[in-house]
Write an enzyme that holds these catalytic residues in place. Sequence first.
Site, PDB file in Angstrom:
ATOM      1  CG  ASN A 208      33.357 -11.694 -19.959  1.00 54.58           C
ATOM      2  OD1 ASN A 208      34.497 -11.532 -20.379  1.00 54.58           O
ATOM      3  ND2 ASN A 208      32.328 -11.899 -20.779  1.00 54.58           N
ATOM      4  CG  ASP A 276      26.821 -18.258 -20.629  1.00 57.72           C
ATOM      5  OD1 ASP A 276      27.119 -18.587 -21.797  1.00 57.72           O
ATOM      6  OD2 ASP A 276      27.525 -18.538 -19.637  1.00 57.72           O
ATOM      7  N   PRO A 303      22.251 -15.999 -27.765  1.00 51.88           N
ATOM      8  CG  PRO A 303      22.704 -14.866 -29.750  1.00 51.88           C
ATOM      9  CD  PRO A 303      22.168 -14.669 -28.359  1.00 51.88           C
ATOM     10  CB  ILE A 305      28.390 -17.092 -31.613  1.00 52.25           C
ATOM     11  CG1 ILE A 305      27.574 -15.902 -31.110  1.00 52.25           C
ATOM     12  CG2 ILE A 305      28.979 -16.808 -32.991  1.00 52.25           C
ATOM     13  CD1 ILE A 305      28.409 -14.724 -30.645  1.00 52.25           C
ATOM     14  CG  PHE A 323      39.371 -20.830 -27.303  1.00 49.85           C
ATOM     15  CD1 PHE A 323      39.299 -20.788 -28.691  1.00 49.85           C
ATOM     16  CD2 PHE A 323      40.607 -20.686 -26.694  1.00 49.85           C
ATOM     17  CE1 PHE A 323      40.439 -20.608 -29.454  1.00 49.85           C
ATOM     18  CE2 PHE A 323      41.758 -20.496 -27.454  1.00 49.85           C
ATOM     19  CZ  PHE A 323      41.672 -20.461 -28.832  1.00 49.85           C
ATOM     20  CE  LYS A 337      32.291 -25.744 -22.618  1.00 49.41           C
ATOM     21  NZ  LYS A 337      32.898 -24.697 -21.820  1.00 49.41           N
ATOM     22  CE  LYS A 341      29.724 -24.253 -26.264  1.00 53.84           C
ATOM     23  NZ  LYS A 341      29.144 -22.934 -26.046  1.00 53.84           N
TER      24      LYS A 341
HETATM   25  O1  C5P Z   1      29.754 -22.722 -23.266  1.00 56.77           O
HETATM   26  P1  C5P Z   1      31.045 -21.977 -23.123  1.00 56.77           P
HETATM   27  O2  C5P Z   1      30.850 -20.495 -22.922  1.00 56.77           O
HETATM   28  O3  C5P Z   1      31.980 -22.563 -22.125  1.00 56.77           O
HETATM   29  O4  C5P Z   1      31.751 -22.200 -24.540  1.00 56.77           O
HETATM   30  C1  C5P Z   1      32.931 -21.548 -24.880  1.00 56.77           C
HETATM   31  C2  C5P Z   1      33.075 -21.490 -26.386  1.00 56.77           C
HETATM   32  O5  C5P Z   1      31.821 -21.173 -26.993  1.00 56.77           O
HETATM   33  C3  C5P Z   1      34.015 -20.380 -26.820  1.00 56.77           C
HETATM   34  O6  C5P Z   1      34.612 -20.769 -28.028  1.00 56.77           O
HETATM   35  C4  C5P Z   1      33.054 -19.195 -27.003  1.00 56.77           C
HETATM   36  O7  C5P Z   1      33.595 -18.237 -27.906  1.00 56.77           O
HETATM   37  C5  C5P Z   1      31.839 -19.883 -27.588  1.00 56.77           C
HETATM   38  N1  C5P Z   1      30.562 -19.246 -27.238  1.00 56.77           N
HETATM   39  C6  C5P Z   1      29.818 -18.607 -28.212  1.00 56.77           C
HETATM   40  N2  C5P Z   1      28.610 -18.049 -27.896  1.00 56.77           N
HETATM   41  C7  C5P Z   1      28.127 -18.111 -26.635  1.00 56.77           C
HETATM   42  C8  C5P Z   1      28.864 -18.772 -25.628  1.00 56.77           C
HETATM   43  C9  C5P Z   1      30.095 -19.313 -25.961  1.00 56.77           C
HETATM   44  O8  C5P Z   1      30.272 -18.523 -29.345  1.00 56.77           O
HETATM   45  N3  C5P Z   1      26.962 -17.571 -26.349  1.00 56.77           N
END
Ligand code: C5P
Length: 397
Positions: A208, A276, A303, A305, A323, A337, A341
């Site tokens: 990305n 993702d 996963p 994180i 973020f 979110k 999360k």
């Molecule tokens: O779900 P989304 O990608 O929008 O969420 C963004 C936040 O989740 C960011 O802080 C990103 O670093 C974290 N994230 C993560 N692992 C993933 C997807 C997102 O830690 N697989």
Amino acid sequence: MLANKRILLIISGGIAAYKSLDLIRRLKERGASVTPVMTKAAEQFVTPLSVSALAGDKLYRDLFDLTDEAEMGHIQLSRSADLILVAPCTADLMARMAQGRADDLASTLLLATDTPVMVAPAMNVRMWDHAATQRNLETLRGDGIVFVGPNDGDMACGEFGPGRMAEPLEIVAAVEAHFAGGPLQGRHVLMTSGPTHEPIDPVRYIANRSSGAQGAAIAKALVALGAKVTFVSGPASVPMPQGVQLVPVQTAQEMLAAVEAALPADAAVFTAAVADWRVEGASDRKLKKSKDGLPTLAFAENPDILKTVSHLTSDRPSLVVGFAAETDDVIDNAVAKRTRKGCDWIVANDVSPETGIMGGSENAVHLITDDGVDTWPRMSKDDVARQLAVKLAEALA
Ligand code: C5P
């Protein structure tokens, strides 16, 4: 307070030198003693008499001054201070420092010293942005020199951008943080940054556009406040921050493993743009074009994180920050979110193309916490980083 701290202040020749007079006062008010050194060019901007009078100390100006050398040799002068502060530091002095030149008193002192050095650059925005100055900055950071500023803003030359010397009180705060060890001294902050690369085969991957700029800026700001930072980074396009424990990774799975290995931490800041999905059963041989049609890629979910760490029952950092880069309904999506999360704070920003934020140097964020939504004005990514680092230090205090 800076009681009994001995500061050798090197003033080089830029228009910002007038601010050094105020800087001397502010340092002395806090109990520091200031021994001034001026370059020849600095004398074009402020008078040696005002500098010496405000410092209440002898001014040093010349490498080959027999009286100075008899009273205190330049080697001794470079080592008798607790901190050498260069404010303002011109592009020219930065270049000479990076090269290890010793062609005047200031550069000789800086080469001969074993004392910590803090630099407040001041120059025209084009000079600051020039590849040569940015190379010198990286070199000097690598040598362990601490930078304060420059700031964005209107410049005496009529242009706008980074290059203004930090304000005297900001420099004083950086000096105080240096001696106090910083509010995050002894704290461990775990970070993720950059994109991830998910392999399709040994030569192709899914990626990305994340540059890793905001993550690197936050790491720098945390280090400046004294934190130990573990920086787990995917393949970013910006230079890695100095002074961190760098753990380079490629994939989301590697990123999670590195994060788990780095725990425990007092706080975690997850800025990475994690893919993702990954390609399930990525080929270990390069996929070939075939008459039988196009290859089919099967995806598996990566996963999360941020979610994993937020839900840990043991070793959960006491502050977990995520973020949210959104293009619509930024605040509503970010608030949802945060709950989904399970993290403590979400830093949300609008990355619609018209904002110019993705890949740009500025950011406009909302900080979403238990207390609600705090909307910050648009500012540089460095300023967002500094403000977030200060908030984080307050939350951990
Ligand atoms: O779900 P989304 O990608 O929008 O969420 C963004 C936040 O989740 C960011 O802080 C990103 O670093 C974290 N994230 C993560 N692992 C993933 C997807 C997102 O830690 N697989």
